[in-house]
Design a protein around this motif. Structure first.
Motif, short mmCIF file in Angstrom:
data_model
loop_
_atom_site.label_atom_id
_atom_site.label_comp_id
_atom_site.label_asym_id
_atom_site.label_seq_id
_atom_site.Cartn_x
_atom_site.Cartn_y
_atom_site.Cartn_z
N VAL A 90 -22.97 21.30 49.45
CA VAL A 90 -22.35 20.02 49.79
C VAL A 90 -22.58 19.01 48.66
CG1 VAL A 90 -22.51 18.02 51.32
CG2 VAL A 90 -22.36 20.32 52.28
N HIS A 91 -23.80 18.91 48.19
CA HIS A 91 -24.11 17.91 47.17
C HIS A 91 -23.61 18.32 45.79
CE1 HIS A 91 -26.18 15.23 49.83
NE2 HIS A 91 -26.91 16.23 50.31
N LEU A 92 -23.47 19.63 45.56
CA LEU A 92 -22.91 20.08 44.29
C LEU A 92 -21.44 19.67 44.18
CD1 LEU A 92 -23.05 21.63 41.65
CD2 LEU A 92 -22.58 23.73 42.94
N LEU A 146 -28.51 16.78 44.07
CA LEU A 146 -28.77 17.10 42.67
C LEU A 146 -29.94 16.30 42.13
CD1 LEU A 146 -25.12 17.33 41.29
CD2 LEU A 146 -26.67 19.23 41.76
N ASP A 147 -30.04 15.03 42.51
CA ASP A 147 -31.17 14.22 42.07
C ASP A 147 -32.48 14.78 42.58
OD1 ASP A 147 -29.37 12.54 40.83
OD2 ASP A 147 -29.70 10.83 42.16
N ASP A 150 -35.59 16.20 40.43
CA ASP A 150 -36.93 15.61 40.51
C ASP A 150 -37.98 16.66 40.89
OD1 ASP A 150 -35.84 13.17 39.83
OD2 ASP A 150 -35.90 12.35 41.86
N ALA A 151 -37.61 17.57 41.80
CA ALA A 151 -38.54 18.64 42.17
C ALA A 151 -38.78 19.56 40.98
CB ALA A 151 -38.01 19.43 43.36
N LEU A 152 -37.72 19.87 40.25
CA LEU A 152 -37.88 20.68 39.04
C LEU A 152 -38.74 19.97 38.02
CD1 LEU A 152 -37.16 23.16 37.35
CD2 LEU A 152 -34.99 22.05 36.78
N ALA A 153 -38.56 18.66 37.88
CA ALA A 153 -39.39 17.88 36.95
C ALA A 153 -40.86 17.96 37.34
CB ALA A 153 -38.92 16.43 36.93
N ASP A 154 -41.14 17.89 38.63
CA ASP A 154 -42.54 17.99 39.07
C ASP A 154 -43.13 19.35 38.72
OD1 ASP A 154 -42.52 15.42 40.08
OD2 ASP A 154 -42.17 16.03 42.16
N ALA A 155 -42.33 20.40 38.91
CA ALA A 155 -42.82 21.75 38.59
C ALA A 155 -43.07 21.89 37.09
CB ALA A 155 -41.81 22.79 39.06
N LEU A 156 -42.14 21.40 36.28
CA LEU A 156 -42.32 21.52 34.83
C LEU A 156 -43.50 20.70 34.36
CD1 LEU A 156 -38.60 21.40 33.63
CD2 LEU A 156 -40.05 23.40 34.02
N THR A 157 -43.69 19.53 34.94
CA THR A 157 -44.84 18.70 34.57
C THR A 157 -46.14 19.41 34.93
OG1 THR A 157 -43.56 16.67 34.85
CG2 THR A 157 -45.96 16.47 34.95
N SER A 158 -46.17 20.01 36.10
CA SER A 158 -47.35 20.77 36.51
C SER A 158 -47.63 21.93 35.56
CB SER A 158 -47.17 21.30 37.94
OG SER A 158 -48.27 22.07 38.35
N ALA A 159 -46.57 22.50 35.01
CA ALA A 159 -46.72 23.63 34.09
C ALA A 159 -47.04 23.18 32.67
CB ALA A 159 -45.44 24.46 34.09
N GLY A 160 -47.12 21.87 32.44
CA GLY A 160 -47.42 21.36 31.11
C GLY A 160 -46.25 21.46 30.15
N MET A 166 -24.56 25.78 39.18
CA MET A 166 -25.24 24.64 39.78
C MET A 166 -26.51 24.28 39.02
SD MET A 166 -26.82 24.09 43.63
CE MET A 166 -28.38 24.94 43.28
N GLY A 167 -27.20 25.28 38.50
CA GLY A 167 -28.39 25.01 37.71
C GLY A 167 -28.10 24.15 36.50
N GLY A 168 -26.90 24.32 35.92
CA GLY A 168 -26.50 23.46 34.82
C GLY A 168 -26.31 22.02 35.25
N SER A 169 -25.75 21.83 36.45
CA SER A 169 -25.61 20.48 36.97
C SER A 169 -26.98 19.84 37.16
CB SER A 169 -24.85 20.51 38.30
OG SER A 169 -23.59 21.13 38.16
N VAL A 170 -27.91 20.60 37.74
CA VAL A 170 -29.27 20.10 37.93
C VAL A 170 -29.92 19.79 36.58
CG1 VAL A 170 -31.57 20.68 38.79
CG2 VAL A 170 -29.55 21.29 40.15
#
Length: 265
Positions: free
Chosen positions: A182-184, A74-75, A79-89, A100-104
């Protein structure tokens, strides 16, 4: 379709973006799903249209790359989602996130608070779960070892989940699907519920009315989380009852001025 590199190896997260006003809304799918398929109708609903909207696929799922060397915790997803959002401004986004998306999304808000101004969680996982051999969701997938899942367990899961879920689940990398499950079920540390209770932003939790009271709802409500039951639906609320889902989501996202972002407190 847009994309951003989110791993040192060059793996990319991809999303469908609809133009509109800021602040943006980010839609995040669940295990074995894809955001464009699950949220396109909602993003253009008259009650929600007009906002810049990113229908984003987590790494290993849908349109995004499926690296086999990624751990899919989940971490790491957050973090990967954060990188994508940062790239998108993107900053201060309203996240509308399923299962699961809510957990993330909860982990994202805790680890990268500047990216998230509001959470609308859609029947999201808040607590660790047991492994349940023979079930079709995360508990059933996680009941296999990774080797057993890759060597044929995925076929058993395919047959259990049926053609609707398999239509998007088959797009996920098999390692990604298993490790994400597994991680969820292991959850985060602290748990997603504990993180959610501590967040200082507007939070709404949508669940199917037929499921009955949400466990721990009193504590969530006391912490400022709005818990809203939606009628005539199952786990995929946005697909089963899109009108009621859009109404509840629009209400959750309304009155920004009356409920300001409280990160600065």
């Amino acid at each position: 379709m847009r994309n951003a590199v989110v791993t040192p190896g060059g793996d990319r997260i991809r999303w469908v973006e609809l133009p509109g006003q800021e602040p943006p809304r980010v839609y995040v799918h669940g295990l074995g799903a894809t955001s464009p398929a699950y949220f396109a109708e909602i993003a253009v609903h008259p009650l929600l249209a007009g906002r810049r909207s990113l229908l984003i696929d987590l790494l290993g799922h849908g349109l995004s790359d499926r690296p086999t060397g990624f751990d899919y915790t989940l971490d790491s997803h957050a973090d990967a989602l954060a990188d994508a959002l940062t790239s998108a401004g993107v900053t201060g986004a309203e996240l509308i996130a399923h299962s699961m998306g809510g957990s993330v999304a909860i982990v994202l808000a805790a680890r990268h608070p500047h990216l998230v101004s509001r959470l609308v969680l859609v029947d999201a996982n808040l607590d660790p779960l047991p492994r349940r051999p023979g079930s079709g969701g995360s508990s059933g997938i996680a009941a296999y070892s990774e080797q057993a899942f890759l060597e044929g367990g995925w076929e058993e899961v395919r047959d259990r989940v049926g053609p609707h879920w398999w239509a998007t689940m088959r797009l996920a990398g098999r390692e990604a699907l298993h490790r994400s499950a597994v991680h969820l079920i292991r959850g985060s540390v602290p748990t997603m519920r504990e993180l959610l209770l501590d967040l200082r932003i507007p939070r709404t939790y949508l669940l199917p009315e037929a499921d009955g009271p949400l466990p721990g709802a009193d504590a969530l409500t006391a912490a400022g989380v709005a818990v809203v039951a939606i009628p005539d639906c199952g786990h995929n609320i946005m697909l089963d009852n899109p009108e009621a889902f859009a109404q509840a989501t629009a209400a959750a996202c309304a009155d920004r001025e009356a409920r300001p972002d409280r990160h600065a407190e």
